[in-house]
Design a protein around this motif. Structure first.
Motif, PDB file in Angstrom:
ATOM      1  N   ASP A  17       0.875  -1.287   0.039  1.00 57.17           N
ATOM      2  CA  ASP A  17       0.149  -0.086  -0.130  1.00 57.17           C
ATOM      3  C   ASP A  17       0.974   1.349   0.068  1.00 57.17           C
ATOM      4  N   ILE A  18       1.916   1.249   0.919  1.00 55.43           N
ATOM      5  CA  ILE A  18       2.804   2.472   0.658  1.00 55.43           C
ATOM      6  C   ILE A  18       3.492   2.475  -0.589  1.00 55.43           C
ATOM      7  N   TYR A  19       3.848   1.384  -1.110  1.00 54.49           N
ATOM      8  CA  TYR A  19       4.787   1.653  -2.468  1.00 54.49           C
ATOM      9  C   TYR A  19       3.769   2.036  -3.510  1.00 54.49           C
ATOM     10  N   PHE A  20       2.568   1.573  -3.446  1.00 53.49           N
ATOM     11  CA  PHE A  20       1.576   2.312  -4.608  1.00 53.49           C
ATOM     12  C   PHE A  20       1.077   3.629  -4.417  1.00 53.49           C
ATOM     13  N   ARG A  21       1.186   4.161  -2.911  1.00 52.73           N
ATOM     14  CA  ARG A  21       0.547   5.387  -2.491  1.00 52.73           C
ATOM     15  C   ARG A  21       1.863   6.227  -2.787  1.00 52.73           C
ATOM     16  N   ALA A  22       2.960   5.989  -2.288  1.00 53.61           N
ATOM     17  CA  ALA A  22       4.359   6.863  -2.227  1.00 53.61           C
ATOM     18  C   ALA A  22       4.954   6.931  -3.380  1.00 53.61           C
ATOM     19  N   GLY A  23       5.010   5.716  -4.357  1.00 52.54           N
ATOM     20  CA  GLY A  23       5.476   5.870  -5.430  1.00 52.54           C
ATOM     21  C   GLY A  23       6.969   5.255  -5.096  1.00 52.54           C
ATOM     22  N   ARG A  24       7.447   4.684  -6.231  1.00 49.09           N
ATOM     23  CA  ARG A  24       8.646   3.642  -6.213  1.00 49.09           C
ATOM     24  C   ARG A  24       9.954   4.697  -5.584  1.00 49.09           C
ATOM     25  N   GLU A  25      10.113   5.724  -6.185  1.00 50.78           N
ATOM     26  CA  GLU A  25      11.284   6.649  -5.678  1.00 50.78           C
ATOM     27  C   GLU A  25      11.401   6.999  -4.355  1.00 50.78           C
ATOM     28  N   ARG A  26      10.094   7.450  -3.907  1.00 49.20           N
ATOM     29  CA  ARG A  26       9.933   7.794  -2.528  1.00 49.20           C
ATOM     30  C   ARG A  26      10.015   6.827  -1.633  1.00 49.20           C
ATOM     31  N   MET A  27       9.649   5.701  -2.235  1.00 45.95           N
ATOM     32  CA  MET A  27       9.445   4.461  -1.038  1.00 45.95           C
ATOM     33  C   MET A  27      10.933   3.872  -1.003  1.00 45.95           C
ATOM     34  N   LEU A  28      11.675   3.902  -2.232  1.00 42.77           N
ATOM     35  CA  LEU A  28      13.197   3.457  -1.876  1.00 42.77           C
ATOM     36  C   LEU A  28      13.877   4.520  -1.194  1.00 42.77           C
ATOM     37  N   ALA A  29      13.921   5.724  -1.194  1.00 44.22           N
ATOM     38  CA  ALA A  29      14.360   6.611  -0.397  1.00 44.22           C
ATOM     39  C   ALA A  29      13.880   6.549   0.995  1.00 44.22           C
TER      40      ALA A  29
END
Length: 183
Positions: A17-29
């Motif tokens: 859920d976090i991945y799809f809401r925050a987006g890949r780059e924001r999540m990885l950071a």
């Protein structure tokens, strides 16, 4: 919960859920920003989530069967586990694309990266699986990784047609040789 808190996201039930809401780059950071140590104690988890130990146990460390998950002697390695799940999602997305493009070599690289993550971040490999992956990699495969772990796991190898017999022979000689000779 730690990532959701760091990213100020509400109503999160799963890491995805976090991945799809925050987006890949924001999540990885956010992974590196959130998980600053290799492991966490129960007390450190409770502190980082702004909760007490009883609430931490109730919300996060109690199984559906009502059993408390004990604190591992080395602490909870949640940063590693989260990194595996998130980077595996990235690899699956890229794999879907490269397979549709017919890019076998890149798909093989992604398989091998997945194996390294399973081994290093998720810690689900075994020396026998490592031997099989190494033999596969050294004998001309395009990619190798473990899969399944219920009965000790097995490995999957992406191998060009012209290398299949060579790879099989490498397994026979370098891995199964002693076992075959004992039969």
């Amino acid at each position: 919960a730690m990532l959701a808190r760091h990213l100020d996201l509400n109503n999160i039930e799963r890491l995805g859920d976090i991945y799809f809401r925050a987006g890949r780059e924001r999540m990885l950071a956010a992974l590196d920003e959130t998980f600053t140590r290799p492991s966490y104690t129960r007390a450190e988890l409770a502190e980082s989530l702004g909760t007490g130990l009883d609430e931490l146990d109730r919300l996060y460390l109690t199984t559906k069967g009502g059993e408390l998950i004990p604190e591992p002697p080395e602490g909870f390695r949640i940063g590693q586990r989260a990194r595996h799940v998130v980077t595996e999602t990235v690899r699956v997305e890229e794999s879907s694309l490269v397979v549709s493009l017919g890019d076998g070599p890149r798909f093989g690289q992604l398989m091998t990266q997945s194996h390294a993550s399973c081994r290093d971040d998720y810690e689900i490999s075994h020396p026998a699986l490592e031997d099989l992956v190494t033999i596969g990699l050294e004998s001309g495969r395009a990619g190798s990784r473990l899969t399944g772990a219920g009965f000790g796991g097995c490995t999957v190898h992406l191998t060009p047609d012209e290398r299949v017999e060579f790879v099989l022979e490498a397994f026979r000689k370098r891995y199964y040789g002693d076992a075959i000779n004992k039969i």
